[in-house]
Design an enzyme around this catalytic site. Structure first.
Site, PDB file in Angstrom:
ATOM      1  N   CYS A  64       6.525  -7.829   2.888  1.00 55.85           N
ATOM      2  CA  CYS A  64       6.595  -7.205   4.213  1.00 55.85           C
ATOM      3  C   CYS A  64       8.010  -6.918   4.694  1.00 55.85           C
ATOM      4  O   CYS A  64       8.376  -5.756   4.833  1.00 55.85           O
ATOM      5  CB  CYS A  64       5.869  -8.073   5.230  1.00 55.85           C
ATOM      6  SG  CYS A  64       4.096  -8.027   5.000  1.00 55.85           S
TER       7      CYS A  64
HETATM    8  P1  NAD Z   1      -1.841  -5.738  -2.186  1.00 59.16           P
HETATM    9  O1  NAD Z   1      -1.095  -4.806  -3.065  1.00 59.16           O
HETATM   10  O2  NAD Z   1      -1.897  -7.190  -2.506  1.00 59.16           O
HETATM   11  O3  NAD Z   1      -3.358  -5.249  -2.041  1.00 59.16           O
HETATM   12  C1  NAD Z   1      -3.776  -3.935  -1.957  1.00 59.16           C
HETATM   13  C2  NAD Z   1      -5.102  -3.868  -2.715  1.00 59.16           C
HETATM   14  O4  NAD Z   1      -5.747  -2.623  -2.430  1.00 59.16           O
HETATM   15  C3  NAD Z   1      -4.938  -3.938  -4.234  1.00 59.16           C
HETATM   16  O5  NAD Z   1      -5.721  -4.992  -4.730  1.00 59.16           O
HETATM   17  C4  NAD Z   1      -5.454  -2.565  -4.700  1.00 59.16           C
HETATM   18  O6  NAD Z   1      -6.093  -2.621  -5.958  1.00 59.16           O
HETATM   19  C5  NAD Z   1      -6.443  -2.228  -3.602  1.00 59.16           C
HETATM   20  N1  NAD Z   1      -6.741  -0.795  -3.489  1.00 59.16           N
HETATM   21  C6  NAD Z   1      -5.874   0.232  -3.437  1.00 59.16           C
HETATM   22  N2  NAD Z   1      -6.532   1.395  -3.306  1.00 59.16           N
HETATM   23  C7  NAD Z   1      -7.848   1.098  -3.279  1.00 59.16           C
HETATM   24  C8  NAD Z   1      -9.024   1.884  -3.158  1.00 59.16           C
HETATM   25  N3  NAD Z   1      -8.976   3.200  -3.066  1.00 59.16           N
HETATM   26  N4  NAD Z   1     -10.213   1.235  -3.154  1.00 59.16           N
HETATM   27  C9  NAD Z   1     -10.282  -0.099  -3.241  1.00 59.16           C
HETATM   28  N5  NAD Z   1      -9.197  -0.901  -3.354  1.00 59.16           N
HETATM   29  C10 NAD Z   1      -7.998  -0.292  -3.373  1.00 59.16           C
HETATM   30  O7  NAD Z   1      -1.232  -5.535  -0.727  1.00 59.16           O
HETATM   31  P2  NAD Z   1      -1.233  -6.574   0.496  1.00 59.16           P
HETATM   32  O8  NAD Z   1      -0.098  -7.513   0.376  1.00 59.16           O
HETATM   33  O9  NAD Z   1      -2.601  -7.107   0.689  1.00 59.16           O
HETATM   34  O10 NAD Z   1      -0.901  -5.586   1.694  1.00 59.16           O
HETATM   35  C11 NAD Z   1      -1.815  -4.598   2.136  1.00 59.16           C
HETATM   36  C12 NAD Z   1      -1.261  -3.951   3.388  1.00 59.16           C
HETATM   37  O11 NAD Z   1      -1.132  -4.947   4.433  1.00 59.16           O
HETATM   38  C13 NAD Z   1       0.141  -3.364   3.204  1.00 59.16           C
HETATM   39  O12 NAD Z   1       0.263  -2.235   3.999  1.00 59.16           O
HETATM   40  C14 NAD Z   1       1.039  -4.461   3.736  1.00 59.16           C
HETATM   41  O13 NAD Z   1       2.277  -3.977   4.194  1.00 59.16           O
HETATM   42  C15 NAD Z   1       0.209  -5.026   4.882  1.00 59.16           C
HETATM   43  N6  NAD Z   1       0.498  -6.414   5.224  1.00 59.16           N
HETATM   44  C16 NAD Z   1       0.685  -7.347   4.236  1.00 59.16           C
HETATM   45  C17 NAD Z   1       0.905  -8.679   4.597  1.00 59.16           C
HETATM   46  C18 NAD Z   1       1.136  -9.731   3.537  1.00 59.16           C
HETATM   47  O14 NAD Z   1       1.556 -10.824   3.894  1.00 59.16           O
HETATM   48  N7  NAD Z   1       0.885  -9.468   2.265  1.00 59.16           N
HETATM   49  C19 NAD Z   1       0.904  -9.066   5.941  1.00 59.16           C
HETATM   50  C20 NAD Z   1       0.673  -8.100   6.911  1.00 59.16           C
HETATM   51  C21 NAD Z   1       0.467  -6.780   6.541  1.00 59.16           C
END
Ligand code: NAD
Length: 442
Positions: free
Chosen positions: A270
Site C-alpha cells: 500500500c
Molecule cells: P492481491 O494482488 O493480493 O489480490 C488481488 C487478487 O485479485 C488476486 O488474487 C488476483 O488473482 C485477483 N483477480 C484479479 N483480477 C481478477 C478477476 N478478473 N476475477 C477474479 N479475480 C481477479 O491484492 P491485495 O493486496 O488484496 O489488494 C487489492 C486492492 O486492495 C488493491 O487495490 C490494494 O491497493 C487495496 N488494498 C490493499 C490492502 C492490503 O493491505 N493488501 C489494504 C487496503 C487496500
C-alpha cells in the site's frame, strides 16, 4: 445479503469475503486461479493472516462461503458485488488499472442478464476519477444498462492492515467506514451491510472516497519518513532517537503517533505503491508534490542505512556471512511486496556477502524474489549459526529473544527496528541500530 467478492484470492478480497460470511451473508468468493480456489474449498488459506484458517473452516462448514472461478454465476446471484482486484504500480510508479478494467468488463457482462437492482462496490484502491470515468462507463457498456436506474455504484476504500486484517475488518472503529456513493440508493444498500459494524460511517461522493484512501496513506507514510529522517540526523549528531521520540510523543500537538518508530522504512502493497500512484497522477496535471516525493526518496534509501551501519562496524563486508532476520514487510504477514528486506538483501549481495535469511512466514514469497542467491534457514538459530553479523529487518516477536544470538560467530547485531533490548545480550556483542548514537559493546 447475497454478495460476490471479485478478487477473492487476494489479501483484501479473501479477508472481505470470509469476514462478511461470518456476518451471515452468503458470499461468493471469486478468483481466477483454479488451484487457489480449490485450496480455499479444502479450507486451506492461500495467504497468511492470524485467525484466517479457523474462520475459513467455520464459514465453509456453515455453507455461507462459496469459492469459485465462475464470475458470471457469482455476480448474477448477488445483490452486491465488491471489486477487490489488484492495482499494482507500473514501472513509472503510475497505477496499473488493467485488473480493474478486465473485472469491470466481466462484471458488466454478467449484469446484462440480471433482472434485479444490484450494487457494484469498488474496494480496490484507485486514483480519484477511476470509478466514475473508467469503471462506470465499462459497466454500462458491457451490461447495456444505466447506473442509477438499473444498478448502483459505490467506492468503499479498505483500511485493513495486513497482520491484523481480520480484526481491522470486523472492528473498523479506529479507522471508520467511508462510503463514496453514486447516489443515495446505492449508498443505502452498502450501508445496510455495515449496519451492525461498530464504527462511524462517512457518506460522501465517489472521488472524495477515492482520495481519502490516498490522503491517509500519504499522511502515514510521511510520518514514517519524518521519523527516519530525524533518526538519521540523531545518529550523525550522537543523539539517541528513542529518547527523542519519547519527547515528541509527550507533546499533545504531535501525540502518541504509532508511526514515529524509526527503522528500515515502510514497505508492503500500500504505502509505496499508493504514494507513487498519487504522485504520478497529479504530476500529469503539472503539479509537483514535493513533500510526497521526499517521503518516497527518504524511504528508498532507508534500508541501505542498515547496510551502512554493518559496514561501519565490520569495515569490509566482502565475503562476510550476514544473517537477515525477517523478510515480510511487517510481522504477522507473509507479504514481501516492496519489503525493506529486498533492498537490504540486494545491497548485501552487491557488497559480495553470503546471505542467510529466515522469516517465520514469508520464505515462499521471498524465494520468488531471491531464488537461490541466498540461503534459507528453517529457524532463526539456524540462520544465525556461524554468521559474522545479523541484520534484523522485520520485528517478529521471536527475534527479541537474546538467547537466539549465541549461535553467531561474529556477534555483531544491526537492529533495523529497535526491537531487541541490547542490555539483555550476553557479554561480547556489538549492537548498533537506526537512530542509535554509536555502536555499543555488551
Ligand atoms: P492481491 O494482488 O493480493 O489480490 C488481488 C487478487 O485479485 C488476486 O488474487 C488476483 O488473482 C485477483 N483477480 C484479479 N483480477 C481478477 C478477476 N478478473 N476475477 C477474479 N479475480 C481477479 O491484492 P491485495 O493486496 O488484496 O489488494 C487489492 C486492492 O486492495 C488493491 O487495490 C490494494 O491497493 C487495496 N488494498 C490493499 C490492502 C492490503 O493491505 N493488501 C489494504 C487496503 C487496500
Amino acid at each position: 445479503m447475497r454478495i460476490a467478492v471479485v478478487g477473492g484470492t487476494g489479501y483484501v478480497g479473501l479477508t472481505t469475503a470470509v469476514c462478511l460470511a461470518t456476518k451471515n451473508h452468503l458470499v461468493h468468493c471469486v478468483g481466477r486461479n483454479e488451484k487457489k480456489i480449490e485450496k480455499l474449498r479444502e479450507g486451506r488459506p492461500i495467504i497468511y493472516e492470524e485467525g484466517l484458517e479457523e474462520m475459513l473452516k467455520e464459514v465453509l462448514k456453515s455453507g455461507r462461503f462459496a469459492p469459485s472461478t465462475g464470475l458470471r454465476n457469482a455476480v448474477q446471484n448477488s445483490e452486491v458485488i465488491f471489486i477487490c482486484v489488484g492495482t499494482p504500480s507500473r514501472d513509472d510508479g503510475s497505477i496499473d488499472l488493467s485488473q480493474i478494467e478486465r473485472a469491470s468488463e466481466q462484471i458488466g457482462g454478467a449484469l446484462r442478464a440480471a433482472s434485479n437492482y444490484q450494487v457494484v462496490v469498488m474496494k480496490s484502491t484507485v486514483v480519484p476519477g477511476t470509478t466514475e470515468e473508467l469503471v462506470l462507463p465499462l459497466l454500462e457498456r458491457f451490461s447495456g444498462k444505466n447506473v442509477g436506474s438499473d444498478f448502483g455504484l459505490c467506492m468503499n476504500p479498505e483500511f485493513l492492515r495486513e497482520g491484523q486484517a481480520i480484526e481491522d475488518f470486523i472492528h473498523p472503529k479506529e479507522q471508520g467506514i467511508i462510503i463514496g456513493e453514486f447516489d443515495q440508493r446505492s449508498g443505502n444498500v452498502l450501508a445496510e451491510i455495515y449496519r451492525e459494524f461498530e464504527a462511524e460511517i462517512l457518506r460522501t461522493s465517489i472521488p472524495v472516497a477515492e482520495m481519502i484512501k490516498y490522503a491517509r496513506n500519504a499522511y502515514l507514510a510521511k510520518d514514517v519518513s519524518f521519523a527516519n529522517e530525524i533518526a538519521n540526523i540523531c545518529q550523525r549528531l550522537g543523539v539517541d532517537y528513542l529518547a527523542v521520540k519519547r519527547g515528541l510523543e509527550m507533546d499533545a500537538r504531535i501525540g502518541e503517533g504509532r508511526f514515529l518508530d524509526a527503522g528500515a522504512g515502510f514497505g508492503g502493497s500500500c504505502f509505496p505503491k499508493d504514494v507513487k500512484a498519487i504522485v504520478a497522477k497529479v504530476e500529469e496535471c503539472g503539479f509537483q508534490p514535493l513533500m510526497l516525493r521526499s517521503t518516497l526518496k527518504v524511504n528508498e534509501t532507508q534500508p541501505i542505512e542498515l547496510v551502512r551501519l554493518a559496514k561501519q562496524v565490520l569495515s569490509d563486508l566482502k565475503g562476510k556471512r550476514i544473517c537477515v532476520l525477517g523478510l515480510a514487510f511487517k510481522p504477522g504477514t507473509d507479504d514481501v511486496r516492496e519489503a525493506s528486506s529486498i533492498r537490504v538483501v540486494e545491497s548485501l549481495l552487491a557488497e559480495g556477502c553470503k546471505v542467510n535469511v529466515y522469516d517465520p512466514k514469508a520464505e515462499d514469497n521471498a524465494r520468488k524474489i531471491f531464488g537461490e542467491r541466498v540461503e534459507y534457514a528453517k529457524g532463526a538459530k539456524e540462520a544465525l549459526r556461524d554468521s559474522d553479523a545479523c541484520i534484523i529487518v522485520t520485528e517478529w516477536p521471536e527475534f527479541s529473544n537474546p538467547q537466539l544470538y549465541f549461535a553467531m560467530r561474529g556477534k555483531v547485531i544491526i537492529d533495523g527496528r529497535r526491537s531487541l533490548n541490547f542490555k539483555k545480550l550476553p557479554h561480547g556483542f556489538t549492537y548498533h541500530a537506526i537512530g542509535f548514537p554509536k555502536a555499543v559493546k555488551t
